[in-house]
Enzyme design. Structure first.
Site, mmCIF file in Angstrom:
data_model
loop_
_atom_site.group_PDB
_atom_site.id
_atom_site.type_symbol
_atom_site.label_atom_id
_atom_site.label_comp_id
_atom_site.label_asym_id
_atom_site.label_seq_id
_atom_site.Cartn_x
_atom_site.Cartn_y
_atom_site.Cartn_z
ATOM 1 N N SER A 135 84.125 -44.384 118.851
ATOM 2 C CA SER A 135 84.367 -43.417 117.788
ATOM 3 C C SER A 135 85.843 -43.037 117.826
ATOM 4 O O SER A 135 86.348 -42.604 118.859
ATOM 5 C CB SER A 135 83.472 -42.199 118.019
ATOM 6 O OG SER A 135 83.742 -41.198 117.069
ATOM 7 N N LYS A 161 84.055 -46.923 114.733
ATOM 8 C CA LYS A 161 83.639 -45.829 113.830
ATOM 9 C C LYS A 161 84.852 -44.942 113.608
ATOM 10 O O LYS A 161 85.480 -44.497 114.567
ATOM 11 C CB LYS A 161 82.495 -45.051 114.485
ATOM 12 C CG LYS A 161 82.275 -43.634 113.971
ATOM 13 C CD LYS A 161 80.945 -43.081 114.449
ATOM 14 C CE LYS A 161 81.023 -41.608 114.809
ATOM 15 N NZ LYS A 161 79.737 -41.070 115.266
ATOM 16 N N LEU A 162 85.154 -44.698 112.345
ATOM 17 C CA LEU A 162 86.286 -43.839 112.006
ATOM 18 C C LEU A 162 85.789 -42.477 111.563
ATOM 19 O O LEU A 162 84.910 -42.383 110.703
ATOM 20 C CB LEU A 162 87.110 -44.441 110.862
ATOM 21 C CG LEU A 162 87.743 -45.805 111.072
ATOM 22 C CD1 LEU A 162 88.586 -46.157 109.842
ATOM 23 C CD2 LEU A 162 88.614 -45.807 112.330
ATOM 24 N N LYS A 163 86.378 -41.431 112.109
ATOM 25 C CA LYS A 163 86.106 -40.087 111.614
ATOM 26 C C LYS A 163 86.859 -39.943 110.298
ATOM 27 O O LYS A 163 88.032 -40.333 110.210
ATOM 28 C CB LYS A 163 86.596 -39.058 112.629
ATOM 29 C CG LYS A 163 85.762 -39.030 113.907
ATOM 30 C CD LYS A 163 84.365 -38.500 113.622
ATOM 31 C CE LYS A 163 83.618 -38.245 114.916
ATOM 32 N NZ LYS A 163 82.271 -37.699 114.654
ATOM 33 N N ASP A 189 82.282 -41.578 109.787
ATOM 34 C CA ASP A 189 81.520 -40.359 110.073
ATOM 35 C C ASP A 189 82.288 -39.156 109.533
ATOM 36 O O ASP A 189 83.409 -38.878 109.960
ATOM 37 C CB ASP A 189 81.334 -40.216 111.595
ATOM 38 C CG ASP A 189 80.457 -39.031 111.970
ATOM 39 O OD1 ASP A 189 79.966 -38.331 111.063
ATOM 40 O OD2 ASP A 189 80.258 -38.812 113.187
ATOM 41 N N ASN A 191 81.015 -35.910 109.428
ATOM 42 C CA ASN A 191 80.608 -34.616 110.006
ATOM 43 C C ASN A 191 80.522 -33.519 108.941
ATOM 44 O O ASN A 191 81.110 -32.444 109.092
ATOM 45 C CB ASN A 191 81.547 -34.200 111.152
ATOM 46 C CG ASN A 191 81.367 -35.043 112.396
ATOM 47 O OD1 ASN A 191 82.236 -35.848 112.725
ATOM 48 N ND2 ASN A 191 80.239 -34.903 113.079
ATOM 49 N N GLU A 214 78.136 -41.890 107.865
ATOM 50 C CA GLU A 214 77.353 -40.934 108.659
ATOM 51 C C GLU A 214 77.611 -39.505 108.180
ATOM 52 O O GLU A 214 78.763 -39.083 108.048
ATOM 53 C CB GLU A 214 77.786 -41.109 110.129
ATOM 54 C CG GLU A 214 77.050 -40.252 111.138
ATOM 55 C CD GLU A 214 77.556 -40.539 112.557
ATOM 56 O OE1 GLU A 214 78.244 -41.567 112.779
ATOM 57 O OE2 GLU A 214 77.290 -39.722 113.451
ATOM 58 N N ASP A 239 73.069 -37.730 110.877
ATOM 59 C CA ASP A 239 73.278 -37.298 112.256
ATOM 60 C C ASP A 239 72.832 -35.830 112.329
ATOM 61 O O ASP A 239 71.666 -35.539 112.634
ATOM 62 C CB ASP A 239 74.767 -37.492 112.611
ATOM 63 C CG ASP A 239 75.172 -36.914 113.958
ATOM 64 O OD1 ASP A 239 74.322 -36.313 114.641
ATOM 65 O OD2 ASP A 239 76.351 -37.044 114.349
ATOM 66 N N LYS A 263 70.529 -38.678 118.621
ATOM 67 C CA LYS A 263 71.192 -38.040 119.769
ATOM 68 C C LYS A 263 70.130 -37.210 120.471
ATOM 69 O O LYS A 263 69.594 -36.269 119.872
ATOM 70 C CB LYS A 263 72.309 -37.112 119.296
ATOM 71 C CG LYS A 263 73.561 -37.813 118.807
ATOM 72 C CD LYS A 263 74.595 -36.797 118.359
ATOM 73 C CE LYS A 263 75.818 -37.498 117.793
ATOM 74 N NZ LYS A 263 76.685 -36.555 117.053
ATOM 75 N N GLY A 291 76.786 -40.193 120.325
ATOM 76 C CA GLY A 291 77.401 -39.671 121.551
ATOM 77 C C GLY A 291 77.933 -38.277 121.322
ATOM 78 O O GLY A 291 78.204 -37.888 120.178
#
Ligand code: SMG
Ligand code: MG
Length: 370
Positions: A135, A161-163, A189, A191, A214, A239, A263, A291
């Protein structure tokens, strides 16, 4: 098994590099470890709650408090206990899945060590190696991002995986896809950083053959995710929204979750995590293991979980050195040829570096069973 004593240990570890997501920047990890003593031996669990309630409502101080004041007294009042009973005994308490998961994990570790059984065998895992994804946080410049990604490609990771967040999405994805080539797995992702009106913008990511996007929308917005999933080609993965077997089933049924990130902390434990895995296998929904910047305790247990057959996408189970200069276990997780070896020892399969843990402990609270 009779529970005799619980030690709540707070430790602090600096991250090798700041980790920026759409909800903030972390430079160190403040972690609650649970050490349970029973009449059959000992076990450890790691609580994945963060210092502040920014990923979800939980945070470390609250987790320590709810365990000490509510969970431990209730758990020890009911006589002998097995890990499989922990969730049921704690069911009267609303929320706090990360705190519940940590306690269940410590009891499970003790139980499996006493029986000489490894977690991955107990859960039904069939693989001894699992693919490892990494990540990657948000950076001030695209050059810094590309430099980091190149480093992870050189380290051999199986996927990136890129934020992302508004203002840091299409262009970083375009450049990273160009850098890593068309074959390597790439996903993003958010968030929860976007809203229902962002579908047209997020559709632009369809050009880059992403494995998934995500949690683009807020935790509660199941309808918004279902609409987005119908509006874009990139598969929508949840998530933060998936906090239990029930929420997983609902999200799948409503078309909001084409893929699920599991998770254990977020769903209340490894046993609920396995139930969600089983549901997803039944519904043909791919899953992968998320994670929470875990130490070697959580990382070992996540690797065991990710060995289950439904985990068909690489998880966020990177080398310990991705986040930490030194891990708290004697054999930190490493990545070779894009894979992590599933620990084989009894329990969760780790051995602790006690001297190092003592050196980074910031507080210890000991609770005896009544
Ligand atoms: O442990 O590799 C890891 C971190 C993976 O990106 C990661 N986790 O939303 O999936 C997520 C985030 C939550 C924690 S960010 C501090
Ligand atoms: Mg996530």
């Amino acid at each position: 098994m009779h529970l005799q004593r619980l030690e709540l240990r707070r430790i602090e570890l600096d991250l090798v590099t700041p980790f920026r997501t759409s909800f903030g920047t972390q430079t160190r990890r403040d972690i609650l470890l649970l050490h349970v003593t029973t009449d059959e031996g000992e076990g450890w669990g790691e609580c994945v709650a963060m210092t502040e309630p920014v990923y979800s409502a939980e945070f470390v101080d609250a987790a320590a408090l709810v365990i000490a004041e509510h969970f431990w007294p209730t758990l020890t009042a009911g006589g002998a206990v097995s890990a499989a009973d922990v969730a049921t005994r704690l069911d009267p308490y609303a929320g706090h899945p990360m705190a519940k998961a940590a306690l269940e994990a410590a009891v499970l570790d003790a139980e499996l060590r006493a029986a000489g059984v490894n977690l991955h065998a107990y859960l039904g895992g069939r693989r001894d190696h699992i693919p490892s994804g990494v990540s990657v946080g948000i950076f001030d410049t695209l050059d810094e991002l590309l430099g980091q990604v190149q480093g992870y490609v050189d380290d051999g990771y199986a996927r990136i995986k890129l934020k992302i967040e508004p203002g840091w999405d299409v262009e970083p994805v375009r450049l990273v896809r160009e850098l890593i080539g068309p074959e390597m797995g790439l996903q993003v992702d958010a968030n929860t950083a976007y809203g229902r009106t962002d579908a047209d913008h997020l559709r632009r990511l369809d050009d880059y053959d992403l494995l998934l996007i995500e949690q683009p929308l807020p935790e509660e917005d199941i309808l918004g995710h279902a609409r987005l999933a119908a509006a874009i080609e990139t598969p929508v993965c949840l998530d933060e929204s998936i906090v239990s077997l029930q929420t997983a089933e609902d999200a799948i049924e409503l078309g909001a979750a084409e893929i699920i990130n599991i998770k254990p902390g977020r769903v209340g434990g490894y046993l609920e995590a396995r139930r969600i895995h089983d549901l997803c296998v039944d519904r043909d929904v791919p899953v992968w293991c998320g994670g929470m910047v875990e130490t070697g305790i959580g990382r070992a247990a996540n690797a065991a979980l990710a060995a289950l057959p439904g985990f068909t996408l690489p998880g966020d189970i990177s080398a310990a050195s991705r986040f930490y200069h030194r891990d708290i276990v004697t054999e930190p997780i490493t990545v070779h040829d894009g894979e992590v070896a599933v620990p084989e020892g009894p329990g969760m399969g780790f051995e602790l570096d006690h001297d190092f843990i003592d050196g980074i402990t910031t507080s210890t609270t000991t609770l005896d069973a009544p």
